[in-house]
Write a protein that holds these residues in place. Structure first.
Motif, PDB file in Angstrom:
ATOM      1  N   TRP A 127       0.816  -1.216   0.000  1.00 32.37           N
ATOM      2  CA  TRP A 127       0.000   0.000   0.000  1.00 32.37           C
ATOM      3  C   TRP A 127       0.850   1.268   0.000  1.00 32.37           C
ATOM      4  N   ALA A 128       2.090   1.164   0.453  1.00 36.76           N
ATOM      5  CA  ALA A 128       2.967   2.340   0.474  1.00 36.76           C
ATOM      6  C   ALA A 128       3.884   2.410  -0.738  1.00 36.76           C
ATOM      7  N   ILE A 173       0.508   4.571  -4.585  1.00 31.83           N
ATOM      8  CA  ILE A 173       0.265   5.940  -4.107  1.00 31.83           C
ATOM      9  C   ILE A 173      -0.017   6.871  -5.282  1.00 31.83           C
TER      10      ILE A 173
END
Length: 535
Positions: A237-238, A243
């Motif tokens: 997710w990072a 992003i």
């Protein structure tokens, strides 16, 4: 010279409206049935995709959304194209695209080519869904005939949802998953020929124009959002791509709002959302349909790639989810005539929530189909009530001259919910399963060699890949851990679908309690006439 009655002569000379041509009705119904079959067939084959193509991480989720994305983004635009340039060419062209896409899917030797085939087929379905209804509505000249035509169209749509799991189940169990796509190709050929020979062309260009700005911004924004949600569990997710995708989605959603405010003929009429009741009904449409297709996706993964059940057994579950809509059609029609859409909507969502919460309690090693009858039956009945009442409820919240735009907007939002279902539930379930498997593997008594092998397999394809390893193989001893981790992950998926349905139920019950059929007292000018383009 015989005497004639001038009144009778005048009546005889007065033109009588034509009845809907039978060929047009058959062409429209066969087209929408084809589109629905093409949409629903892959769900029963996910287990075979996993065994044969070995998709890793989120690749299995993209098979479903590769079809759904063009349907969601382009459905309304194809409706406008039909109004501008004629609907018969779109019926024929849409069927041809489905044929091409399913042929590519049948010939796929890898998951990436299967995505391409599903995108092409989804483009065809995006043309067929609105055009099949519009060509029937345009061929009727009375409220009674139009209601009958739309009822037959809806029955054909439900028939497609009933036929698809049967086709996928039989061909997948006794031949190959590729044969299922070949069957859809044959249905597509029949639809093309019938449309070409029997359908009557129609158009309604007055007041219609393409909204290119809205189409581009919503297309880019929706694709970026789905990419971020689906790839999050795999890429992290990072991670920079995820992003960036979320940022692109946010930017293009804002640009879409700006484009729609300036468009002469907007894809989505934003001023409708100033009506609180319509806004609530729209939220219910998105969240409720997210719940249903998320449930369908979780069911297909549980029975196929997780439990390795045959497509024929998987098809039984989908008959419960989709087939009940067709069976209940006469009852649902009578209820909509006699009962407020708000109560039907509330009851349907409550049943869906109850079914999902029951499904979430089933242990992953329970392979009995009888255990699924009650939970999936409740979801199927609830969906039959919900999908029939969503548009009626939304339309009843706005003045009558906005009914066409309200129906089209609700359909767009409903399909958006459908597209989000597999993406979000797949992402959440895989994230939960991956973390559960990692912690369970570290705390297990397995040998360091098996742990290392299982960790390597999981790094490439996640718990689904470990669960597919034969027990005789080196990391095979970790397969039971992967099975339990996947069970926890998709049980959480069912629970989230149930929570979404419950929230929608309470929202409809509370926020729509004062909604009735509005009086057409709005002083704003009525929008340009719009032919029915969505279901």
């Amino acid at each position: 010279m015989p005497l004639t009655d001038p009144v009778s002569s005048a009546r005889a000379a007065r033109p009588t409206p034509d009845r809907l041509p039978l060929g047009t009705l058959i062409a429209g119904c066969l087209a929408v049935c084809l589109a629905q079959i093409a949409l629903a067939v892959p769900a029963t084959l996910n287990g075979l995709f996993q065994e044969d193509l070995h998709p890793i991480g989120s690749q299995l989720t993209w098979i479903s959304d590769a079809f759904l994305l063009p349907v969601t983004v382009l459905e309304l635009t194809f409706g406008v194209l039909g109004d501008l340039f004629g609907r018969k060419p779109l019926l024929v062209g849409g069927s041809v695209l489905v044929i091409g896409g399913e042929a590519v899917s049948a010939a796929s030797s890898g998951v990436h080519l299967l995505w391409v085939g599903q995108v092409i087929a989804g483009l065809g379905a995006a043309a067929l869904f609105p055009t099949s209804l519009a060509v029937i509505a345009a061929g009727t000249h009375s409220h009674r005939d139009r209601a009958r035509g739309i009822t037959v169209w809806a029955a054909a749509l439900s028939t497609g949802g009933f036929v698809a799991p049967v086709v996928g189940g039989i061909t997948g169990s006794y031949d190959s998953w590729r044969t299922a796509f070949v069957v859809v190709v044959l249905i597509g050929v029949a639809s093309t020929v019938v449309s070409l020979l029997c359908a009557r062309d129609s158009k309604a260009p007055e007041g219609r124009s393409l909204d290119l700005g809205g189409q581009l911004t919503i297309g880019i924004g929706l694709f970026a959002l789905l990419y971020a949600v689906i790839q999050g569990p795999t890429d992290g997710w990072a991670s920079a791509p995820v992003i960036i995708a979320f940022v692109v989605a946010a930017v293009f959603v804002v640009l879409f709002v700006i484009a729609e405010r300036r468009a002469r003929s907007p894809l989505l009429r934003l001023d409708l959302f100033a009506n609180r009741a319509f806004a609530v009904a729209s939220i219910v449409a998105v969240v409720g349909m997210f719940s249903f297709l998320g449930t369908a996706y979780a069911t297909s993964i549980r029975l196929g790639p997780v439990q390795h059940q045959s497509p024929l057994r998987t098809s039984v579950a989908f008959l419960l989810l989709n087939g009940l809509t067709l069976v209940m059609a006469p009852l649902t029609s009578r209820l909509l005539e006699r009962v407020s859409g708000r109560w039907i909507l509330t009851g349907g969502l409550a049943l869906m929530a109850a079914g999902d919460f029951l499904a979430a309690t089933l242990p992953v090693d329970d392979r009995a189909l009888t255990s699924l009858v009650l939970p999936l039956g409740l979801v199927g009945i609830g969906f039959a009530l919900t999908v029939s009442s969503i548009t009626a409820t939304a339309v009843n919240t706005v003045p009558i001259h906005y009914a066409g735009m309200a129906s089209a907007s609700t359909s767009l939002l409903r399909d958006f919910g459908f597209t989000l279902g597999p993406a979000v539930i797949g992402a959440i379930a895989l994230s939960r399963a991956s973390s559960s498997f990692t912690s369970g593997l570290q705390g297990s008594a397995l040998s360091p060699q098996v742990k290392a092998a299982a960790t390597e397999v999981a790094a490439q394809g996640g718990p689904l890949a470990v669960n597919s390893v034969p027990s005789s193989a080196p990391p095979g001893g970790a397969a039971p851990l992967a099975l339990q981790a996947l069970g926890h992950g998709y049980s959480l998926g069912f629970a989230i679908c149930g929570a979404a349905a419950l929230v929608s139920c309470l929202l409809a019950l509370i926020a729509l309690r004062r909604v009735g059929a509005p009086q057409d007292t709005d002083t704003a000018p009525a929008p340009a006439p719009k032919a029915a383009t969505t279901g």
